[in-house]
Design a protein around this motif. Structure first.
Motif, PDB file in Angstrom:
ATOM      1  N   GLN A  72      25.464  14.466 -28.271  1.00 15.04           N
ATOM      2  CA  GLN A  72      24.616  13.981 -27.186  1.00 15.04           C
ATOM      3  C   GLN A  72      24.594  14.927 -25.988  1.00 15.04           C
ATOM      4  OE1 GLN A  72      22.759  11.269 -27.722  1.00 15.04           O
ATOM      5  NE2 GLN A  72      23.726  11.132 -29.743  1.00 15.04           N
ATOM      6  N   PHE A  73      25.285  16.045 -26.096  1.00 12.26           N
ATOM      7  CA  PHE A  73      25.387  16.967 -24.960  1.00 12.26           C
ATOM      8  C   PHE A  73      24.028  17.585 -24.647  1.00 12.26           C
ATOM      9  CE2 PHE A  73      26.116  21.240 -23.197  1.00 12.26           C
ATOM     10  CZ  PHE A  73      26.875  20.919 -22.084  1.00 12.26           C
ATOM     11  N   ASN A  74      23.651  17.506 -23.381  1.00  7.72           N
ATOM     12  CA  ASN A  74      22.382  18.091 -22.921  1.00  7.72           C
ATOM     13  C   ASN A  74      22.711  19.182 -21.908  1.00  7.72           C
ATOM     14  OD1 ASN A  74      19.891  18.749 -21.879  1.00  7.72           O
ATOM     15  ND2 ASN A  74      19.293  16.667 -21.345  1.00  7.72           N
ATOM     16  N   PRO A  75      22.558  20.454 -22.271  1.00 10.67           N
ATOM     17  CA  PRO A  75      22.950  21.546 -21.361  1.00 10.67           C
ATOM     18  C   PRO A  75      22.158  21.578 -20.064  1.00 10.67           C
ATOM     19  CG  PRO A  75      21.738  22.394 -23.263  1.00 10.67           C
ATOM     20  CD  PRO A  75      22.027  20.957 -23.545  1.00 10.67           C
ATOM     21  N   GLN A  76      20.982  20.934 -20.030  1.00 10.29           N
ATOM     22  CA  GLN A  76      20.192  20.892 -18.804  1.00 10.29           C
ATOM     23  C   GLN A  76      20.651  19.777 -17.853  1.00 10.29           C
ATOM     24  OE1 GLN A  76      18.303  21.715 -21.818  1.00 10.29           O
ATOM     25  NE2 GLN A  76      18.584  23.768 -20.979  1.00 10.29           N
ATOM     26  N   SER A  77      21.261  18.736 -18.393  1.00 13.87           N
ATOM     27  CA  SER A  77      21.695  17.593 -17.568  1.00 13.87           C
ATOM     28  C   SER A  77      22.996  17.050 -18.135  1.00 13.87           C
ATOM     29  CB  SER A  77      20.620  16.499 -17.550  1.00 13.87           C
ATOM     30  OG  SER A  77      19.417  16.950 -16.991  1.00 13.87           O
ATOM     31  N   PHE A  78      24.092  17.721 -17.847  1.00 17.92           N
ATOM     32  CA  PHE A  78      25.362  17.284 -18.408  1.00 17.92           C
ATOM     33  C   PHE A  78      26.275  16.626 -17.370  1.00 17.92           C
ATOM     34  CE2 PHE A  78      25.710  21.785 -17.370  1.00 17.92           C
ATOM     35  CZ  PHE A  78      26.855  21.826 -16.573  1.00 17.92           C
ATOM     36  N   ILE A  79      25.749  16.389 -16.158  1.00 13.99           N
ATOM     37  CA  ILE A  79      26.505  15.702 -15.116  1.00 13.99           C
ATOM     38  C   ILE A  79      25.809  14.368 -14.828  1.00 13.99           C
ATOM     39  CG2 ILE A  79      27.344  15.819 -12.738  1.00 13.99           C
ATOM     40  CD1 ILE A  79      27.237  18.846 -12.947  1.00 13.99           C
ATOM     41  N   PRO A  80      26.546  13.256 -14.805  1.00 17.46           N
ATOM     42  CA  PRO A  80      25.905  11.938 -14.603  1.00 17.46           C
ATOM     43  C   PRO A  80      25.507  11.688 -13.149  1.00 17.46           C
ATOM     44  CG  PRO A  80      28.270  11.679 -14.802  1.00 17.46           C
ATOM     45  CD  PRO A  80      27.984  13.130 -15.081  1.00 17.46           C
ATOM     46  N   SER A  81      24.786  12.631 -12.586  1.00 19.60           N
ATOM     47  CA  SER A  81      24.322  12.479 -11.201  1.00 19.60           C
ATOM     48  C   SER A  81      22.803  12.504 -11.122  1.00 19.60           C
ATOM     49  CB  SER A  81      24.896  13.597 -10.323  1.00 19.60           C
ATOM     50  OG  SER A  81      24.507  14.882 -10.805  1.00 19.60           O
ATOM     51  N   ASN A  82      22.145  12.569 -12.290  1.00 18.03           N
ATOM     52  CA  ASN A  82      20.684  12.565 -12.323  1.00 18.03           C
ATOM     53  C   ASN A  82      20.196  11.744 -13.509  1.00 18.03           C
ATOM     54  OD1 ASN A  82      20.202  14.484 -14.726  1.00 18.03           O
ATOM     55  ND2 ASN A  82      21.542  15.691 -13.401  1.00 18.03           N
ATOM     56  N   LEU A  83      18.929  11.363 -13.459  1.00 13.06           N
ATOM     57  CA  LEU A  83      18.365  10.512 -14.508  1.00 13.06           C
ATOM     58  C   LEU A  83      18.301  11.220 -15.854  1.00 13.06           C
ATOM     59  CD1 LEU A  83      15.445   8.789 -12.556  1.00 13.06           C
ATOM     60  CD2 LEU A  83      17.628   7.776 -13.241  1.00 13.06           C
ATOM     61  N   GLY A  84      18.188  12.549 -15.835  1.00 14.57           N
ATOM     62  CA  GLY A  84      18.099  13.291 -17.086  1.00 14.57           C
ATOM     63  C   GLY A  84      19.321  13.104 -17.965  1.00 14.57           C
ATOM     64  N   PHE A  85      20.470  12.865 -17.354  1.00 17.93           N
ATOM     65  CA  PHE A  85      21.707  12.655 -18.121  1.00 17.93           C
ATOM     66  C   PHE A  85      21.599  11.409 -18.995  1.00 17.93           C
ATOM     67  CE2 PHE A  85      25.888  10.685 -18.561  1.00 17.93           C
ATOM     68  CZ  PHE A  85      26.650  11.738 -19.045  1.00 17.93           C
ATOM     69  N   PHE A  86      20.854  10.414 -18.531  1.00 22.56           N
ATOM     70  CA  PHE A  86      20.788   9.121 -19.222  1.00 22.56           C
ATOM     71  C   PHE A  86      19.582   9.018 -20.159  1.00 22.56           C
ATOM     72  CE2 PHE A  86      22.916   8.594 -15.135  1.00 22.56           C
ATOM     73  CZ  PHE A  86      24.125   8.046 -15.530  1.00 22.56           C
ATOM     74  N   ASP A 128      18.443  14.984  -8.397  1.00 18.41           N
ATOM     75  CA  ASP A 128      19.881  14.918  -8.573  1.00 18.41           C
ATOM     76  C   ASP A 128      20.567  14.496  -7.276  1.00 18.41           C
ATOM     77  OD1 ASP A 128      22.141  16.065 -10.581  1.00 18.41           O
ATOM     78  OD2 ASP A 128      22.672  16.510  -8.503  1.00 18.41           O
ATOM     79  N   LEU A 129      21.474  13.519  -7.368  1.00 25.30           N
ATOM     80  CA  LEU A 129      22.174  13.023  -6.182  1.00 25.30           C
ATOM     81  C   LEU A 129      23.029  14.105  -5.542  1.00 25.30           C
ATOM     82  CD1 LEU A 129      23.309   9.473  -7.382  1.00 25.30           C
ATOM     83  CD2 LEU A 129      21.435  10.041  -5.823  1.00 25.30           C
ATOM     84  N   LEU A 130      23.633  14.956  -6.363  1.00 23.63           N
ATOM     85  CA  LEU A 130      24.458  16.029  -5.815  1.00 23.63           C
ATOM     86  C   LEU A 130      23.627  17.027  -5.026  1.00 23.63           C
ATOM     87  CD1 LEU A 130      26.934  16.726  -8.753  1.00 23.63           C
ATOM     88  CD2 LEU A 130      27.526  15.900  -6.474  1.00 23.63           C
ATOM     89  N   THR A 131      22.409  17.298  -5.504  1.00 24.27           N
ATOM     90  CA  THR A 131      21.537  18.221  -4.781  1.00 24.27           C
ATOM     91  C   THR A 131      21.112  17.617  -3.445  1.00 24.27           C
ATOM     92  OG1 THR A 131      20.709  19.051  -6.904  1.00 24.27           O
ATOM     93  CG2 THR A 131      19.460  19.643  -4.938  1.00 24.27           C
ATOM     94  N   ILE A 132      20.833  16.314  -3.451  1.00 21.83           N
ATOM     95  CA  ILE A 132      20.494  15.636  -2.191  1.00 21.83           C
ATOM     96  C   ILE A 132      21.660  15.742  -1.216  1.00 21.83           C
ATOM     97  CG2 ILE A 132      19.968  13.397  -1.157  1.00 21.83           C
ATOM     98  CD1 ILE A 132      18.521  12.695  -3.788  1.00 21.83           C
TER      99      ILE A 132
END
Length: 252
Positions: free
Chosen positions: A171-185, A203-207
């Motif tokens: 399930q690893f997604n190299p574009q969204s591998f941190i659970p701080s954005n919708l792409g991860f889910f 991304d919440l971290l970018t904000i």
């Protein structure tokens, strides 16, 4: 008269704040960003936060290579592409084998992009402050502010480690591998590339990252420019980049 002089002995001369400790700066970004950035602007120094960001990037990359493997990443990405429908399993494996060596080499050296990425953000902030608002801060100051603000992303990289180590490799997604954005889910299968890129970019971290950037660049102008105004400029540019990146992803 005492030999010890104070600011009171020199009317019109304001006392200078001495640079604080390195740990104080590193933690101050999170609990007292206004005061901390004021000190950083007065005594710009970027080596420690830059080194921490590079080390965090190396740690995450090497963990990905060990726990996920470059072959699995390449095969997953290839099977989700339009090319996969016209290729046999043997052809897919052959392409993966041919690309694995070069991809692994680039991943090992990807930490080199960290200073470049920070420099680009620093240059954008410098342009907003100097060109748009007519100020005159140096690139060293802008780079120092950006390096310290970027410590927010170090937290994100540390968050990624348990996800990589204990998550499902398939399930690893190299574009969204941190659970701080919708792409991860979201699952790439069944969703458009435009949507995946858009979801991964909001991304919440970018904000969170942009907010201390605004505070830092505001401090570089002695608060003559408000942190909110500078942050809004940066958020606007970030929004344009999100749309452009999503559009390019849809075309590939």
């Amino acid at each position: 008269k005492s030999k010890d002089s104070t600011a009171a002995d020199f009317p019109g001369v304001e006392p200078q704040t001495l640079p604080g400790s390195l740990p104080g700066r590193l933690f101050g970004i999170f609990y007292s960003p206004g005061d901390t950035f004021g000190e950083i602007v007065q005594y710009p120094n970027f080596l420690a936060p830059l080194l921490l960001t590079v080390l965090a990037s190396i740690a995450v990359t090497e963990t990905i290579l060990k726990e996920i493997g470059v072959e699995r990443i390449l095969l997953t990405q290839l099977t989700r592409s339009a090319r996969a429908s016209s290729m046999t399993p043997d052809q897919l494996e052959q392409v993966v084998r041919q690309s694995a060596g070069v991809t692994k080499m680039f991943m090992h050296g990807s930490f080199i992009m960290v200073p470049l990425g920070i420099a680009i953000v620093a240059a954008i902030g410098l342009a907003v402050v100097n060109l748009i608002h007519g100020r005159n801060i140096s690139f060293r100051t802008a780079f120092s502010v950006t390096c310290y603000a970027n410590l927010v992303t170090v937290l994100g990289l540390l968050m990624a480690l348990p996800v990589i180590i204990w998550g499902e490799p398939e399930q690893f997604n190299p574009q969204s591998f941190i659970p701080s954005n919708l792409g991860f889910f979201l699952t790439p299968t069944g969703n458009s590339k435009f949507l995946m890129s858009l979801a991964g970019s909001v991304d919440l971290l970018t904000i969170w990252y942009v907010i201390p950037l605004g505070i830092g660049f505001s401090a570089s102008t002695d608060r003559k420019l408000g942190a909110t105004g500078i942050s809004l400029y940066l958020f606007g540019l970030w929004g344009v980049w999100i749309v452009v990146k999503a559009g390019l992803a849809a075309l590939v």
